[in-house]
Scaffold this active site. Structure first.
Site, PDB file in Angstrom:
ATOM      1  N   ARG A 160      50.169  49.688  34.916  1.00 54.88           N
ATOM      2  CA  ARG A 160      48.869  49.441  35.553  1.00 54.88           C
ATOM      3  C   ARG A 160      48.085  50.746  35.450  1.00 54.88           C
ATOM      4  O   ARG A 160      48.457  51.755  36.053  1.00 54.88           O
ATOM      5  CB  ARG A 160      49.071  49.034  37.020  1.00 54.88           C
ATOM      6  N   CYS A 173      40.767  36.896  43.130  1.00 57.33           N
ATOM      7  CA  CYS A 173      42.061  37.525  42.843  1.00 57.33           C
ATOM      8  C   CYS A 173      42.504  38.480  43.943  1.00 57.33           C
ATOM      9  O   CYS A 173      43.660  38.912  43.941  1.00 57.33           O
ATOM     10  CB  CYS A 173      42.023  38.229  41.494  1.00 57.33           C
ATOM     11  N   ASP A 184      34.970  38.012  42.283  1.00 60.88           N
ATOM     12  CA  ASP A 184      35.835  39.181  42.414  1.00 60.88           C
ATOM     13  C   ASP A 184      35.064  40.247  43.173  1.00 60.88           C
ATOM     14  O   ASP A 184      33.841  40.167  43.340  1.00 60.88           O
ATOM     15  CB  ASP A 184      36.269  39.682  41.028  1.00 60.88           C
ATOM     16  N   ARG A 237      50.930  34.665  41.432  1.00 58.10           N
ATOM     17  CA  ARG A 237      51.181  35.873  40.658  1.00 58.10           C
ATOM     18  C   ARG A 237      52.681  36.060  40.466  1.00 58.10           C
ATOM     19  O   ARG A 237      53.151  36.428  39.381  1.00 58.10           O
ATOM     20  CB  ARG A 237      50.586  37.094  41.374  1.00 58.10           C
ATOM     21  N   GLN A 294      46.717  38.098  36.070  1.00 57.24           N
ATOM     22  CA  GLN A 294      45.952  37.381  37.077  1.00 57.24           C
ATOM     23  C   GLN A 294      45.495  36.028  36.557  1.00 57.24           C
ATOM     24  O   GLN A 294      45.568  35.019  37.262  1.00 57.24           O
ATOM     25  CB  GLN A 294      44.737  38.205  37.510  1.00 57.24           C
ATOM     26  N   HIS A 332      42.852  41.902  32.818  1.00 57.87           N
ATOM     27  CA  HIS A 332      43.866  41.631  33.841  1.00 57.87           C
ATOM     28  C   HIS A 332      44.525  40.284  33.521  1.00 57.87           C
ATOM     29  O   HIS A 332      44.358  39.302  34.242  1.00 57.87           O
ATOM     30  CB  HIS A 332      43.199  41.588  35.218  1.00 57.87           C
TER      31      HIS A 332
END
Length: 303
Positions: free
Chosen positions: A106, A262, A224, A290, A136, A133
């Protein structure tokens, strides 16, 4: 050797059939009894998780997922390793590959992810970069399909900043064959190269600056955070206020539309309480998935 590795880097570089296979693996894992973690398919395997950015869902879901599959986990933060403190990414990749079976990174810079994958001799997973991402979006597709059936042919709308999540949403729309409408300010539109790729790939994609146009009769509405880890709130709030997802906005979508985010959510900014806590919201299922989607990714990478 690297050519034979199953890296999970971005949705646009994995074929449609494989992405569906990964979701099927994740769905099967969701149905399995997590108490059987001692004899799962990852027994004897170790996942290294490298974090250059803070994380809640990514860290917890990958760690629990790997353990439920029977494997072990080691967590490496930027302050605890030589990664980013003099040692090259290539050397880090070579060393970690001698110790572990799969690496999740990450980070901010997508080039770091590419360099890690180039030099590692074990699979590498994109846990998030400033560009994308993908984990996700695998969870998002899983969530939609568990609530509404196949996502192919459906319409998903997004309202807000054209950020890394949106880039992966564009990839997902193309790979999973759903229509995508994006409402973003002109100055915060998604990456032009990704938009070109989607159009050239035949995606049903609309980009507008009007949220109500985007969400009209949509099956799912997504947003988001307006303020990511490297952005200043004062630069964005005024610009993005017209893109807030409210009850009025959801009223323009289909009556049975889903709402996704998310997380983490800044309530009152990109979404109001009445939506994220309301009848449309599946954000908690989305967060849980997830775990399951990533169990599918881990199994595919190490199969």
């Amino acid at each position: 050797m690297a050519n034979a590795l199953k890296h999970f880097l971005d949705l646009d570089v994995i074929d449609k059939a494989t992405l569906r296979e990964i979701l099927d693996l994740g769905a099967a894992s969701k149905e399995a009894d997590p108490s059987s973690r001692g004899d799962g398919p990852m027994v004897g395997k170790t996942l290294a998780m490298m974090f250059e950015k803070p994380s809640t869902r990514t860290r917890v879901s990958f760690e629990i997922g790997m353990r439920q599959l029977g494997g072990e986990v080691i967590v490496l933060s930027q302050n605890e390793t030589q990664f980013g403190h003099g040692e090259t990414i290539a050397d880090t990749a070579r060393v970690l590959s001698r110790f572990v079976d799969v690496i999740m990174l990450r980070t901010d810079d997508p080039q770091k992810l590419a360099d890690l994958a180039e030099h590692a001799t074990v699979p590498v997973i994109n846990g998030l970069t400033d560009l994308s991402h993908p984990c996700q979006l695998m969870a998002d597709v899983m969530t939609f399909e568990q609530h509404r059936g196949p996502i192919a042919g459906r319409t998903v709308a997004y309202s807000g900043d054209g950020n890394n999540v949106v880039n992966s949403l564009i990839h997902a729309a193309t790979q999973f064959d759903f229509s995508l409408r994006l409402a973003c300010p002109d100055s915060l539109r998604p990456d032009p190269a990704i938009l070109r790729w989607a159009i050239e790939s035949g995606a049903d994609l609309t980009v507008t600056d009007d949220t109500l146009v985007a969400v009209e009769k949509a099956d799912c509405v997504v947003t988001d955070t307006w303020v990511s880890m490297h952005n200043k709130a004062e630069d964005r709030v005024q610009l993005l206020t017209p893109y807030r997802v409210t009850e009025e906005v959801m009223g323009h979508a289909k009556d049975d539309a889903l709402f996704m985010h998310c997380l983490p959510a800044h309530r009152g900014d990109e979404v109001v309480d009445e939506v994220i806590d309301g009848r449309w919201s599946v954000v908690w299922d989305e967060a849980e998935n997830r775990l399951h989607a990533q169990k599918g990714i881990l199994q595919w990478c190490l199969s």
